[in-house]
Write a protein that holds these residues in place. Sequence first.
Motif, PDB file in Angstrom:
ATOM      1  N   LEU A  98       0.902  -1.184   0.077  1.00  0.00           N
ATOM      2  CA  LEU A  98       0.058  -0.042  -0.124  1.00  0.00           C
ATOM      3  C   LEU A  98       0.825   1.460  -0.152  1.00  0.00           C
ATOM      4  CD1 LEU A  98      -2.850  -0.933   2.646  1.00  0.00           C
ATOM      5  CD2 LEU A  98      -2.963  -1.067   0.025  1.00  0.00           C
ATOM      6  N   ASP A  99       1.828   1.082   0.763  1.00  0.00           N
ATOM      7  CA  ASP A  99       3.030   2.290   0.656  1.00  0.00           C
ATOM      8  C   ASP A  99       3.444   2.711  -0.720  1.00  0.00           C
ATOM      9  OD1 ASP A  99       2.502   2.730   3.334  1.00  0.00           O
ATOM     10  OD2 ASP A  99       4.184   1.578   3.984  1.00  0.00           O
ATOM     11  N   ARG A 100       3.462   1.719  -1.444  1.00  0.00           N
ATOM     12  CA  ARG A 100       4.058   2.181  -2.939  1.00  0.00           C
ATOM     13  C   ARG A 100       2.960   2.515  -3.724  1.00  0.00           C
ATOM     14  NH1 ARG A 100       6.401  -3.397  -2.149  1.00  0.00           N
ATOM     15  NH2 ARG A 100       5.021  -4.125  -3.594  1.00  0.00           N
ATOM     16  N   GLU A 101       1.748   2.644  -3.406  1.00  0.00           N
ATOM     17  CA  GLU A 101       0.534   3.278  -4.070  1.00  0.00           C
ATOM     18  C   GLU A 101       0.904   4.526  -4.431  1.00  0.00           C
ATOM     19  OE1 GLU A 101      -2.222   2.899  -6.674  1.00  0.00           O
ATOM     20  OE2 GLU A 101      -1.679   1.279  -5.659  1.00  0.00           O
ATOM     21  N   PRO A 102       1.204   4.927  -5.804  1.00  0.00           N
ATOM     22  CA  PRO A 102       1.487   6.711  -5.912  1.00  0.00           C
ATOM     23  C   PRO A 102       0.211   7.342  -5.858  1.00  0.00           C
ATOM     24  CG  PRO A 102       1.133   5.073  -7.989  1.00  0.00           C
ATOM     25  CD  PRO A 102       1.290   4.115  -7.032  1.00  0.00           C
ATOM     26  N   ALA A 103      -1.169   7.138  -6.157  1.00  0.00           N
ATOM     27  CA  ALA A 103      -2.146   7.988  -6.065  1.00  0.00           C
ATOM     28  C   ALA A 103      -2.889   7.704  -4.627  1.00  0.00           C
ATOM     29  CB  ALA A 103      -3.177   7.722  -7.195  1.00  0.00           C
ATOM     30  N   GLU A 104      -3.163   8.674  -3.991  1.00  0.00           N
ATOM     31  CA  GLU A 104      -3.901   8.725  -2.606  1.00  0.00           C
ATOM     32  C   GLU A 104      -5.309   8.274  -2.838  1.00  0.00           C
ATOM     33  OE1 GLU A 104      -4.852  11.485   1.259  1.00  0.00           O
ATOM     34  OE2 GLU A 104      -3.825  12.118  -0.550  1.00  0.00           O
ATOM     35  N   GLY A 105      -5.696   7.341  -2.359  1.00  0.00           N
ATOM     36  CA  GLY A 105      -7.078   6.683  -2.376  1.00  0.00           C
ATOM     37  C   GLY A 105      -7.206   5.655  -3.526  1.00  0.00           C
ATOM     38  N   ARG A 106      -6.428   5.727  -4.217  1.00  0.00           N
ATOM     39  CA  ARG A 106      -6.585   4.672  -5.360  1.00  0.00           C
ATOM     40  C   ARG A 106      -6.606   3.167  -4.854  1.00  0.00           C
ATOM     41  NH1 ARG A 106      -2.482   3.696 -10.509  1.00  0.00           N
ATOM     42  NH2 ARG A 106      -3.670   2.052 -11.562  1.00  0.00           N
ATOM     43  N   TRP A 107      -5.887   2.784  -3.816  1.00  0.00           N
ATOM     44  CA  TRP A 107      -5.866   1.414  -3.339  1.00  0.00           C
ATOM     45  C   TRP A 107      -6.996   1.003  -2.692  1.00  0.00           C
ATOM     46  CZ3 TRP A 107      -6.773   0.461   1.665  1.00  0.00           C
ATOM     47  CH2 TRP A 107      -6.479   1.563   2.577  1.00  0.00           C
ATOM     48  N   GLU A 108      -7.956   1.994  -2.169  1.00  0.00           N
ATOM     49  CA  GLU A 108      -9.229   2.033  -1.612  1.00  0.00           C
ATOM     50  C   GLU A 108     -10.096   1.408  -2.803  1.00  0.00           C
ATOM     51  OE1 GLU A 108     -10.187   5.340   0.383  1.00  0.00           O
ATOM     52  OE2 GLU A 108      -8.949   4.971   2.096  1.00  0.00           O
ATOM     53  N   LYS A 109     -10.042   1.981  -3.830  1.00  0.00           N
ATOM     54  CA  LYS A 109     -11.145   1.729  -4.823  1.00  0.00           C
ATOM     55  C   LYS A 109     -10.546   0.251  -5.457  1.00  0.00           C
ATOM     56  CE  LYS A 109     -11.669   6.510  -6.267  1.00  0.00           C
ATOM     57  NZ  LYS A 109     -11.456   7.497  -7.406  1.00  0.00           N
ATOM     58  N   VAL A 110      -9.287   0.052  -5.487  1.00  0.00           N
ATOM     59  CA  VAL A 110      -8.959  -1.273  -6.068  1.00  0.00           C
ATOM     60  C   VAL A 110      -9.409  -2.427  -5.093  1.00  0.00           C
ATOM     61  CG1 VAL A 110      -6.967  -2.595  -6.687  1.00  0.00           C
ATOM     62  CG2 VAL A 110      -7.005  -0.424  -7.380  1.00  0.00           C
ATOM     63  N   LEU A 111      -9.041  -2.004  -3.924  1.00  0.00           N
ATOM     64  CA  LEU A 111      -9.622  -3.203  -2.849  1.00  0.00           C
ATOM     65  C   LEU A 111     -10.968  -3.336  -2.951  1.00  0.00           C
ATOM     66  CD1 LEU A 111      -7.167  -2.359   0.199  1.00  0.00           C
ATOM     67  CD2 LEU A 111      -7.058  -4.098  -1.426  1.00  0.00           C
ATOM     68  N   LEU A 112     -11.789  -2.323  -2.978  1.00  0.00           N
ATOM     69  CA  LEU A 112     -13.280  -2.369  -3.130  1.00  0.00           C
ATOM     70  C   LEU A 112     -13.676  -3.259  -4.387  1.00  0.00           C
ATOM     71  CD1 LEU A 112     -15.941  -1.908  -1.799  1.00  0.00           C
ATOM     72  CD2 LEU A 112     -15.967   0.283  -3.179  1.00  0.00           C
ATOM     73  N   ARG A 113     -13.087  -2.805  -5.344  1.00  0.00           N
ATOM     74  CA  ARG A 113     -13.449  -3.582  -6.520  1.00  0.00           C
ATOM     75  C   ARG A 113     -13.127  -5.273  -6.462  1.00  0.00           C
ATOM     76  NH1 ARG A 113     -10.879  -0.372  -9.756  1.00  0.00           N
ATOM     77  NH2 ARG A 113      -9.114  -1.578 -10.301  1.00  0.00           N
ATOM     78  N   LEU A 114     -11.926  -5.413  -6.049  1.00  0.00           N
ATOM     79  CA  LEU A 114     -11.643  -6.764  -5.953  1.00  0.00           C
ATOM     80  C   LEU A 114     -12.350  -7.502  -4.759  1.00  0.00           C
ATOM     81  CD1 LEU A 114      -7.694  -6.534  -5.576  1.00  0.00           C
ATOM     82  CD2 LEU A 114      -8.881  -7.437  -7.314  1.00  0.00           C
ATOM     83  N   TYR A 115     -12.739  -6.746  -3.684  1.00  0.00           N
ATOM     84  CA  TYR A 115     -13.666  -7.365  -2.911  1.00  0.00           C
ATOM     85  C   TYR A 115     -15.002  -7.607  -3.222  1.00  0.00           C
ATOM     86  CZ  TYR A 115     -17.348  -7.633   0.928  1.00  0.00           C
ATOM     87  OH  TYR A 115     -18.317  -8.035   1.767  1.00  0.00           O
ATOM     88  N   ARG A 116     -15.771  -6.965  -4.255  1.00  0.00           N
ATOM     89  CA  ARG A 116     -16.791  -7.097  -4.949  1.00  0.00           C
ATOM     90  C   ARG A 116     -16.951  -8.185  -5.700  1.00  0.00           C
ATOM     91  NH1 ARG A 116     -18.595  -0.761  -5.926  1.00  0.00           N
ATOM     92  NH2 ARG A 116     -19.369  -0.116  -3.712  1.00  0.00           N
ATOM     93  N   ARG A 117     -15.836  -8.428  -7.005  1.00  0.00           N
ATOM     94  CA  ARG A 117     -15.723  -9.300  -7.532  1.00  0.00           C
ATOM     95  C   ARG A 117     -15.478 -10.769  -6.797  1.00  0.00           C
ATOM     96  NH1 ARG A 117     -10.392  -8.478 -11.342  1.00  0.00           N
ATOM     97  NH2 ARG A 117     -11.781  -6.726 -11.844  1.00  0.00           N
ATOM     98  N   ALA A 118     -14.750 -10.633  -5.532  1.00  0.00           N
ATOM     99  CA  ALA A 118     -14.378 -11.908  -4.975  1.00  0.00           C
ATOM    100  C   ALA A 118     -15.794 -12.356  -4.437  1.00  0.00           C
ATOM    101  CB  ALA A 118     -13.343 -11.784  -3.751  1.00  0.00           C
ATOM    102  N   ARG A 119     -16.499 -11.489  -3.915  1.00  0.00           N
ATOM    103  CA  ARG A 119     -17.937 -11.854  -3.243  1.00  0.00           C
ATOM    104  C   ARG A 119     -18.781 -12.233  -4.259  1.00  0.00           C
ATOM    105  NH1 ARG A 119     -21.241  -6.923  -0.478  1.00  0.00           N
ATOM    106  NH2 ARG A 119     -21.292  -6.422  -2.900  1.00  0.00           N
ATOM    107  N   ARG A 120     -18.933 -11.898  -5.446  1.00  0.00           N
ATOM    108  CA  ARG A 120     -19.759 -12.437  -6.681  1.00  0.00           C
ATOM    109  C   ARG A 120     -19.144 -13.942  -6.657  1.00  0.00           C
ATOM    110  NH1 ARG A 120     -19.144  -6.996  -8.880  1.00  0.00           N
ATOM    111  NH2 ARG A 120     -17.730  -8.029 -10.195  1.00  0.00           N
ATOM    112  N   ARG A 121     -17.831 -13.957  -7.020  1.00  0.00           N
ATOM    113  CA  ARG A 121     -17.301 -15.313  -7.357  1.00  0.00           C
ATOM    114  C   ARG A 121     -17.461 -16.147  -6.295  1.00  0.00           C
ATOM    115  NH1 ARG A 121     -11.657 -13.890 -10.185  1.00  0.00           N
ATOM    116  NH2 ARG A 121     -12.377 -12.807 -12.270  1.00  0.00           N
ATOM    117  N   ALA A 122     -17.333 -15.677  -4.943  1.00  0.00           N
ATOM    118  CA  ALA A 122     -17.745 -16.794  -3.848  1.00  0.00           C
ATOM    119  C   ALA A 122     -19.041 -17.151  -3.746  1.00  0.00           C
ATOM    120  CB  ALA A 122     -17.382 -16.036  -2.369  1.00  0.00           C
ATOM    121  N   GLY A 123     -20.092 -16.483  -4.171  1.00  0.00           N
ATOM    122  CA  GLY A 123     -21.569 -16.582  -4.269  1.00  0.00           C
ATOM    123  C   GLY A 123     -21.669 -17.775  -5.211  1.00  0.00           C
TER     124      GLY A 123
END
Length: 321
Positions: A98-123
Amino acid sequence: MPYRSSAYTANVYPTKLNEYLAMGIPVVATDLPEIRRFNAEHGPCVAVATDPNQAVQAINTALEREPSTDRERRIAIARENSWQTRIAKMSALIVEALDREPAEGRWEKVLLRLYRRARRRAGAVIVGIVFLYVISFETSLPWVMAEVLRAADAPRSSDAIVVFAGGVGESGEAGGGYQERVKQAVDLYQAGYAPRVIFSSGYEFVFPETQVMRDLAISQGVPPGAILLESEAANTYAHVTRVRAILDRHGWRRALLVSSPYHMRRAMLTWRRVAPEIEIIPTPVPQSQFYTHARGASLQQLRGLLHEVAAIVVYWWRGWI
């Protein structure tokens, strides 16, 4: 921690290892690849024995009085492999990424997108698992599909009754299935369908399986002179080729075949490929204890059925059927 060396244990990681080390007590283990890897990573903290003599020597050494530093070292190694330590290392890696992420806040969007994708696949995965569970364990579909593995015919007068023993059988346990096969052979013999019985098995646990089957058949009234043994075959193809040699040597051309109900298709296909000149009549055991079921199949039964399907594919690939 004694293990019998096998293809299975070659990939075993003893889960109790770190618990023993956390108690500070010496550990003696079989020479497993995972134990060697553990010693390479943490130093020779586990005594490795490659044979019984080394195991006895290592145990005697472990029982001797040892410096307190050895005990403390084992506890420290166990602490290095604790869940707290592992989670801390994983957290550090996440923070570093996360410290290597250049754009502030971008990692939160990435994690949220990955979470939603993982949740759909898990379902979707959960729905699929529930569906497979229901059709496998709560319906008769596995048995309907497995009917293709069965083969049976009415017994007729023959030269011999051939019994393919099960070794560890479908259950994976020593001696599984041989008793019901002997009973079927004895019933056919006493009904007068053939004057002799051939037991085929290269399996040996405590005693050679063919000898155990012969003794059981004799105790049920089959004369010793009416029993022949083939004690080398380790698989269905070897059963067929070795028994065929016995039949050819005596000029016998028709035999009743006894085996597991769901092993019969593979056995018959192998006979037709290897010895088409011999007439084989499939007479499997009428009711297999292992495959007894009310509706759905158990996990062990599914494993047995899938093993037969896979074995037929392998036999076809090898040109045995």
